[in-house]
Design a protein around this motif. Structure first.
Motif, PDB file in Angstrom:
ATOM      1  N   CYS A 151     -44.221 -31.526  17.213  1.00 31.20           N
ATOM      2  CA  CYS A 151     -43.808 -32.760  17.886  1.00 31.20           C
ATOM      3  C   CYS A 151     -43.543 -33.875  16.876  1.00 31.20           C
ATOM      4  CB  CYS A 151     -44.881 -33.184  18.882  1.00 31.20           C
ATOM      5  SG  CYS A 151     -44.394 -34.571  19.925  1.00 31.20           S
ATOM      6  N   LYS A 191     -45.795 -41.043  23.179  1.00 35.57           N
ATOM      7  CA  LYS A 191     -45.326 -40.605  24.499  1.00 35.57           C
ATOM      8  C   LYS A 191     -44.933 -39.129  24.497  1.00 35.57           C
ATOM      9  CE  LYS A 191     -43.720 -45.193  25.916  1.00 35.57           C
ATOM     10  NZ  LYS A 191     -42.541 -46.049  26.187  1.00 35.57           N
ATOM     11  N   GLU A 194     -48.047 -37.033  24.558  1.00 40.31           N
ATOM     12  CA  GLU A 194     -48.669 -37.158  25.875  1.00 40.31           C
ATOM     13  C   GLU A 194     -48.089 -36.144  26.867  1.00 40.31           C
ATOM     14  OE1 GLU A 194     -50.226 -41.212  28.089  1.00 40.31           O
ATOM     15  OE2 GLU A 194     -48.110 -41.032  27.562  1.00 40.31           O
ATOM     16  N   LYS A 195     -46.856 -35.701  26.610  1.00 40.81           N
ATOM     17  CA  LYS A 195     -46.177 -34.761  27.512  1.00 40.81           C
ATOM     18  C   LYS A 195     -46.462 -33.297  27.175  1.00 40.81           C
ATOM     19  CE  LYS A 195     -42.320 -37.929  28.359  1.00 40.81           C
ATOM     20  NZ  LYS A 195     -40.863 -38.156  28.153  1.00 40.81           N
ATOM     21  N   ARG A 197     -47.984 -29.780  27.075  1.00 36.23           N
ATOM     22  CA  ARG A 197     -48.807 -28.996  27.994  1.00 36.23           C
ATOM     23  C   ARG A 197     -49.071 -27.630  27.370  1.00 36.23           C
ATOM     24  NH1 ARG A 197     -49.121 -33.324  29.429  1.00 36.23           N
ATOM     25  NH2 ARG A 197     -48.712 -34.281  31.470  1.00 36.23           N
TER      26      ARG A 197
END
Length: 424
Positions: A151, A191, A194-195, A197
């Protein structure tokens, strides 16, 4: 090699294509009778490709042999590059190792200083990471680290540096990025993470981010990282999953204890030197020498400990004006009669009751006749306080061409000045 005319440049009259290959031979010895198993394997790393639009050209057998002779050299260089890339990359996260990051960080910071461009550092820490390991196991913890590494790399520019600083902590150096751009990228990263999964992990995956920017928040490499780390700690205190930019208020309100920074570093030689310096100053304060003799020994020990060129103790009167200065220079006995001091820095430290370490860009009195430029100095200035009252100030310098004072050396001066303050 299968030949495809459609990939040729328009007007190509001749071409030469040579595979970059190397033969690897293995000999295995098996069993008591030492039977040999010998085989040869080839590794293809790429191609040397040459083309020309000239009808009359020199693409002949001689040039082919010449180009072919370069294959072993190119192969070795490619292999060395691959080894360097592998050794510089953290295998789990895909970002740079701390060692490689620090090497590139120093280069990037120096470039930013020369170009007077913006430069920012982001310190990133995974929130509640220990809980992931304890609840879901270390394999899932590793998966969290791996996904966050991906990320980070996908949310910065190709020119930026991303490294794993240790454990669950990452660091990013943003080239040509001032405070606003750094905050924008920091929020983008927060952000995006945070996404994330991951199967079987029910808890949210978040990070806290601290930012410090050159030259607004610091003028030194280590100082910038230290302040980004302080901002990160502040983001944790504010509830985590936040991006915080460093400011002076953070420094004043930090609950973390940094008193051992610069004293206990993990380097045995430095630690031994620093502890001995502290013990020497304690003995000096308790000793039988008169005040001037104690100041003389104190300044000499300070020069030795932080590797300064000059060190000055400034005495203040009740009106906070200078009444006397004692100054020494390394490797020379006696006092300096007229030390070069930037009193703007001294007055600022006294007024704010807080020291600093920086490059003194203001002082241009001393010129380098060979380079025809000022002899810039790295400076540590710190007020000396006793029983809540400012009694004086320490002013240490070293030529910038030799080194820059860092946070650890500043903290060492602060510590020794505190021990010596009763003498003043």
């Amino acid at each position: 090699i299968e030949f495809h005319k459609e990939f040729l440049s328009k007007g190509t009259r001749a071409l030469m294509c040579i595979p970059i290959r190397a033969k690897l031979e293995n000999i295995n010895y098996r069993g008591e009778d030492r039977r040999k198993s010998h085989y040869t394997n080839e590794i293809n790393e790429g191609y040397i490709y040459l083309e020309t639009e000239r009808v009359f050209n020199r693409f002949d057998e001689c040039r082919h042999r010449l180009a072919n002779s370069l294959v072993p050299i190119i192969f070795i260089n490619l292999e060395n590059y691959k080894l360097k890339t592998l050794s510089s990359m953290d295998k789990l996260t895909g970002v740079s190792t701390r060692k490689f990051f620090e090497q590139e960080y120093h280069k990037a910071f120096d470039e930013a200083r020369k170009s007077h461009g913006g430069f920012s550092v982001l310190m990133i820490d995974i929130d509640n990471f220990k809980g992931f390991n304890d609840t879901y196991g270390h394999r899932k913890g590793d998966e969290v680290l791996s996904r966050i590494g991906e990320c980070l790399l996908s949310n910065v520019r190709n020119t930026d540096l991303v490294g794993r600083y240790g454990g669950e902590e990452f660091i990013i150096a943003l080239k040509d990025a001032a405070e606003y751009e750094a905050m924008k990228i920091g929020e983008k990263i927060r952000k995006a993470i945070e996404k994330i999964r991951i199967s079987k992990i029910k808890d949210p995956i978040t990070v806290s981010i601290g930012i410090a920017t050159f030259p607004k928040h610091g003028q030194f490499k280590e100082e910038l990282i230290e302040k980004a780390d302080q901002a990160l700690y502040n983001a944790k205190e504010k509830g985590k999953n936040k991006v915080v930019i460093w400011d002076a208020q953070i420094f004043d309100t930090l609950h973390r204890v940094d008193r051992l920074a610069g004293i206990i570093s993990g380097n045995i030689n430095y630690d031994q030197r620093n502890i001995l310096a502290i013990l020497d100053i304690i003995d000096l304060v308790r000793g039988d020498l008169n005040q001037e003799e104690k100041v003389y020994e104190f300044l000499g020990r300070l020069i030795e400990t932080v590797e300064a060129e000059t060190c000055t103790l400034i005495y203040l009167g009740n009106d906070k004006k200078t009444i006397k200065t004692y100054s020494r220079i390394r490797l020379k006995p006696g006092w300096i009669e007229e030390p070069i001091i930037n009193y703007n820095l001294v007055n600022r430290a006294i007024l704010n009751k807080k020291g600093e370490f920086l490059i003194d860009w203001e002082n241009i009195n001393n010129m380098d006749l060979i380079l025809n430029s000022p002899k810039w100095k790295s400076v540590i200035v710190h007020p000396v306080e006793f029983n809540g009252e400012i009694k004086g100030a320490i002013y240490a310098t070293v030529p910038l061409r030799e080194k820059e004072f860092d946070y650890n050396q500043y903290n060492m001066v602060k510590t020794l000045a505190g021990i010596f303050s009763p003498i003043i």
